[in-house]
Motif scaffolding. Structure first.
Motif, PDB file in Angstrom:
ATOM      1  N   ALA A  74     -36.503 -25.201  -7.887  1.00 18.02           N
ATOM      2  CA  ALA A  74     -37.674 -24.046  -7.405  1.00 18.02           C
ATOM      3  C   ALA A  74     -38.818 -24.308  -7.953  1.00 18.02           C
ATOM      4  N   MET A  75     -39.249 -23.929  -9.166  1.00 20.30           N
ATOM      5  CA  MET A  75     -40.623 -23.223  -9.517  1.00 20.30           C
ATOM      6  C   MET A  75     -41.393 -24.673 -10.278  1.00 20.30           C
ATOM      7  N   MET A  76     -40.250 -26.178 -10.592  1.00 17.05           N
ATOM      8  CA  MET A  76     -40.723 -27.143 -10.619  1.00 17.05           C
ATOM      9  C   MET A  76     -41.558 -27.170  -9.238  1.00 17.05           C
ATOM     10  N   LEU A  77     -41.111 -27.381  -7.828  1.00 14.07           N
ATOM     11  CA  LEU A  77     -41.232 -27.721  -6.769  1.00 14.07           C
ATOM     12  C   LEU A  77     -42.971 -26.603  -6.396  1.00 14.07           C
ATOM     13  N   GLN A  78     -42.434 -25.756  -6.580  1.00 11.46           N
ATOM     14  CA  GLN A  78     -43.333 -24.334  -6.631  1.00 11.46           C
ATOM     15  C   GLN A  78     -45.344 -24.704  -7.153  1.00 11.46           C
ATOM     16  N   VAL A  79     -45.400 -25.652  -7.660  1.00 10.88           N
ATOM     17  CA  VAL A  79     -45.837 -26.023  -8.992  1.00 10.88           C
ATOM     18  C   VAL A  79     -47.120 -27.474  -7.542  1.00 10.88           C
ATOM     19  N   VAL A 205     -43.995 -17.270  -2.096  1.00 10.45           N
ATOM     20  CA  VAL A 205     -44.769 -17.445  -3.369  1.00 10.45           C
ATOM     21  C   VAL A 205     -46.267 -18.700  -2.304  1.00 10.45           C
ATOM     22  N   THR A 206     -45.848 -18.956  -1.520  1.00  3.36           N
ATOM     23  CA  THR A 206     -47.339 -20.006  -1.165  1.00  3.36           C
ATOM     24  C   THR A 206     -47.798 -18.780   0.049  1.00  3.36           C
ATOM     25  N   ALA A 207     -46.513 -18.837   0.384  1.00  2.50           N
ATOM     26  CA  ALA A 207     -47.410 -17.245   2.102  1.00  2.50           C
ATOM     27  C   ALA A 207     -48.245 -16.387   0.968  1.00  2.50           C
TER      28      ALA A 207
ATOM     29  N   ALA B  62     -44.886  -9.814  -8.452  1.00  2.54           N
ATOM     30  CA  ALA B  62     -43.577  -9.188  -8.974  1.00  2.54           C
ATOM     31  C   ALA B  62     -42.461 -10.075  -9.449  1.00  2.54           C
ATOM     32  N   ARG B  63     -41.511 -10.761  -8.191  1.00  2.00           N
ATOM     33  CA  ARG B  63     -40.698 -11.252  -8.764  1.00  2.00           C
ATOM     34  C   ARG B  63     -40.953 -12.406  -9.944  1.00  2.00           C
ATOM     35  N   MET B  64     -41.962 -13.160 -10.225  1.00  2.00           N
ATOM     36  CA  MET B  64     -42.016 -13.944 -10.798  1.00  2.00           C
ATOM     37  C   MET B  64     -43.084 -14.040 -12.037  1.00  2.00           C
ATOM     38  N   VAL B  65     -43.399 -12.557 -12.010  1.00  2.00           N
ATOM     39  CA  VAL B  65     -43.770 -12.349 -13.579  1.00  2.00           C
ATOM     40  C   VAL B  65     -42.364 -12.182 -14.273  1.00  2.00           C
ATOM     41  N   THR B  66     -41.799 -11.256 -13.525  1.00  2.00           N
ATOM     42  CA  THR B  66     -39.725 -10.176 -14.134  1.00  2.00           C
ATOM     43  C   THR B  66     -39.387 -11.920 -15.207  1.00  2.00           C
ATOM     44  N   SER B  67     -39.826 -12.853 -13.570  1.00  2.44           N
ATOM     45  CA  SER B  67     -39.066 -14.327 -14.073  1.00  2.44           C
ATOM     46  C   SER B  67     -39.707 -14.933 -14.885  1.00  2.44           C
ATOM     47  N   ARG B  75     -36.940 -18.242 -24.459  1.00  2.68           N
ATOM     48  CA  ARG B  75     -37.191 -19.462 -24.801  1.00  2.68           C
ATOM     49  C   ARG B  75     -37.135 -20.277 -23.605  1.00  2.68           C
ATOM     50  N   ASP B  76     -37.466 -20.749 -22.343  1.00  4.48           N
ATOM     51  CA  ASP B  76     -37.341 -21.677 -21.332  1.00  4.48           C
ATOM     52  C   ASP B  76     -38.930 -22.124 -21.130  1.00  4.48           C
ATOM     53  N   TRP B  77     -39.312 -22.973 -22.041  1.00  6.48           N
ATOM     54  CA  TRP B  77     -40.654 -23.299 -21.907  1.00  6.48           C
ATOM     55  C   TRP B  77     -41.087 -23.742 -20.796  1.00  6.48           C
ATOM     56  N   PHE B  78     -39.490 -24.654 -20.787  1.00  6.59           N
ATOM     57  CA  PHE B  78     -40.732 -24.968 -18.902  1.00  6.59           C
ATOM     58  C   PHE B  78     -40.441 -24.374 -17.831  1.00  6.59           C
ATOM     59  N   LEU B  79     -40.072 -23.746 -17.516  1.00  6.57           N
ATOM     60  CA  LEU B  79     -40.059 -22.306 -16.481  1.00  6.57           C
ATOM     61  C   LEU B  79     -41.222 -21.411 -16.816  1.00  6.57           C
ATOM     62  N   VAL B  80     -41.587 -21.179 -18.362  1.00  7.24           N
ATOM     63  CA  VAL B  80     -42.674 -20.250 -18.494  1.00  7.24           C
ATOM     64  C   VAL B  80     -43.619 -21.242 -18.297  1.00  7.24           C
ATOM     65  N   THR B  81     -44.115 -22.144 -18.863  1.00  6.17           N
ATOM     66  CA  THR B  81     -45.106 -23.040 -18.600  1.00  6.17           C
ATOM     67  C   THR B  81     -45.240 -23.170 -16.179  1.00  6.17           C
ATOM     68  N   THR B  82     -44.440 -24.171 -15.479  1.00  9.38           N
ATOM     69  CA  THR B  82     -44.344 -23.742 -14.004  1.00  9.38           C
ATOM     70  C   THR B  82     -44.803 -22.234 -13.570  1.00  9.38           C
ATOM     71  N   THR B  83     -43.604 -21.107 -14.588  1.00  9.34           N
ATOM     72  CA  THR B  83     -43.872 -19.844 -13.628  1.00  9.34           C
ATOM     73  C   THR B  83     -45.935 -19.588 -13.959  1.00  9.34           C
ATOM     74  N   ALA B  84     -46.452 -19.681 -14.953  1.00  6.25           N
ATOM     75  CA  ALA B  84     -47.114 -18.655 -15.136  1.00  6.25           C
ATOM     76  C   ALA B  84     -48.500 -20.222 -14.486  1.00  6.25           C
TER      77      ALA B  84
END
Lengths: 270, 101
Positions: A74-79, A205-207, B62-67, B75-84
């Protein structure tokens, strides 16, 4: 007053179907608000985007659904989806609305055909010792009564579809799930329930990225949005609890029916 | 093809709880606002409804900031990068909307 009740009822139906199929519900709600209630398209789009956020948040909050969400994918595609959403405004300048509508309708027809051809094919490996790879995962299959593994195929296709899905969401306010869910299932090896839950999480997130612009333009009518959202919350709670109980074949047939109906509507509009 | 057991999903428990709390709070305020609107108590009804919709729209962020915080802790830097990255896009959407408005 009756309009608020009608919007809440339509929201409940949209929420149920949206949570079952990961579509966010906008694909049902926008035509209803425009055609049945005669609301201007920008207002219908804003109400629809609010309901997409509500459906997405329900999926994100429900324990049953979060077990199906593939957070990493989800996070990868979200970008890609977010980038598609941001470039939605530019897309409308590159091609006419008619061209975009025709392209979208044709793409949905193609996906419906692929889904129909794969009606009885499953994207899971029953042997749970098989590695799911970087982007896959393991879920409990209620039809098989055991854990199964799935693997992602064709990441570039998934990213491309996510980009287009975000773009379409921003342009039409229908959520990109109508494109992303069947494409992930038919072309990328993701089981339908996982694709639906993952897409629903992404679409919120998109919405929410698109809504501030419509808010500042005065297109968000709060009382209609509230009625639709409360209806959607009720419908999507039911949908989330049903998603594991409904057979995959039924979900796929429902999805094909939705794709064909929306495609026909868009062909007629163009 | 037969290798290691399936990789476990990243922990998303706290983010789910935050989403649940934000959603129930927004839904409660929505019900209150719609009740006030039905009784035609203005301008309070409009203000409560506007606040409720804004709370709802902020739920995914809010969900994404928590995530993001959970991923950084693990220390999951991939998720940190994509979420940020996605949070930055969200922020850009809000800023550009208010600049355009």
């Amino acid at each position: 007053m009756w309009a608020v009740v009608a919007v809440a009822s339509a929201g409940a139906v949209a929420g149920l179907a949206g949570a079952l199929l990961g579509l966010g519900g906008g694909v049902f709600l926008v035509p209803f608000l425009v055609m049945a209630l005669d609301l201007p398209f920008p207002v219908a789009r804003a109400v629809s985007l609010c309901t997409i956020v509500a459906t997405s948040s329900t999926v994100g909050a429900a324990r049953a659904a979060t077990r199906l969400v593939n957070v990493r994918l989800a996070m990868m595609l979200q970008v890609a989806t977010a980038a598609g959403g941001v470039t939605g405004g530019w897309t409308s300048r590159l091609a006419s609305e008619r061209t975009l509508t025709l392209l979208f309708a044709t793409l949905m027809l193609a996906i419906a055909a692929v889904m129909f051809a794969r009606l009885d094919k499953r994207n899971v490996v029953v042997d749970e010792r098989v590695s799911p790879g970087r982007w896959g995962g393991a879920i409990r299959d209620p039809e098989l009564g055991r854990a199964v593994v799935y693997r992602l195929r064709r990441m570039p296709v998934a990213l491309g579809v996510a980009f287009v899905g975000g773009n379409v969401s921003s342009l039409l306010g229908v959520g990109g799930g109508v494109l992303i869910v069947p494409a992930l299932n038919a072309w990328c090896g993701i089981p339908l329930r996982v694709a639906a839950a993952t897409s629903a999480l992404m679409m919120g997130v998109t919405a929410s990225a698109a809504l501030p612009l419509y808010w500042t333009h005065g297109e968000v009518r709060s009382h209609l949005a509230a009625a639709a959202v409360l209806g959607v919350l009720l419908g999507s709670r039911i949908g989330v609890s049903l998603v594991s109980a409904v057979r995959i074949r039924v979900l796929k047939i429902l999805m094909i029916a939705v794709l064909l109906a929306v495609s026909a509507l868009m062909f007629s509009r163009s | 093809m037969r290798t290691s057991p399936p990789r476990t999903e990243p922990s998303d428990r706290i983010a789910s709880q935050v989403a649940r709390f934000a959603l129930f709070t927004a839904a409660g305020v929505l019900v209150a606002g719609l009740g006030l609107w039905t009784l035609s108590i203005e301008p309070l009804a409009s203000r409560v409804l506007d606040a409720a919709v804004l709370m709802l729209v902020a739920t995914p962020a809010a969900r994404m900031v928590t995530s993001l915080a959970e991923s950084a802790r693990e220390r999951d830097w991939f998720l940190v990068t994509t979420t940020a990255t996605v949070l930055l896009v969200l922020l850009a959407g809000v800023v550009s909307a208010f600049l355009a408005g």
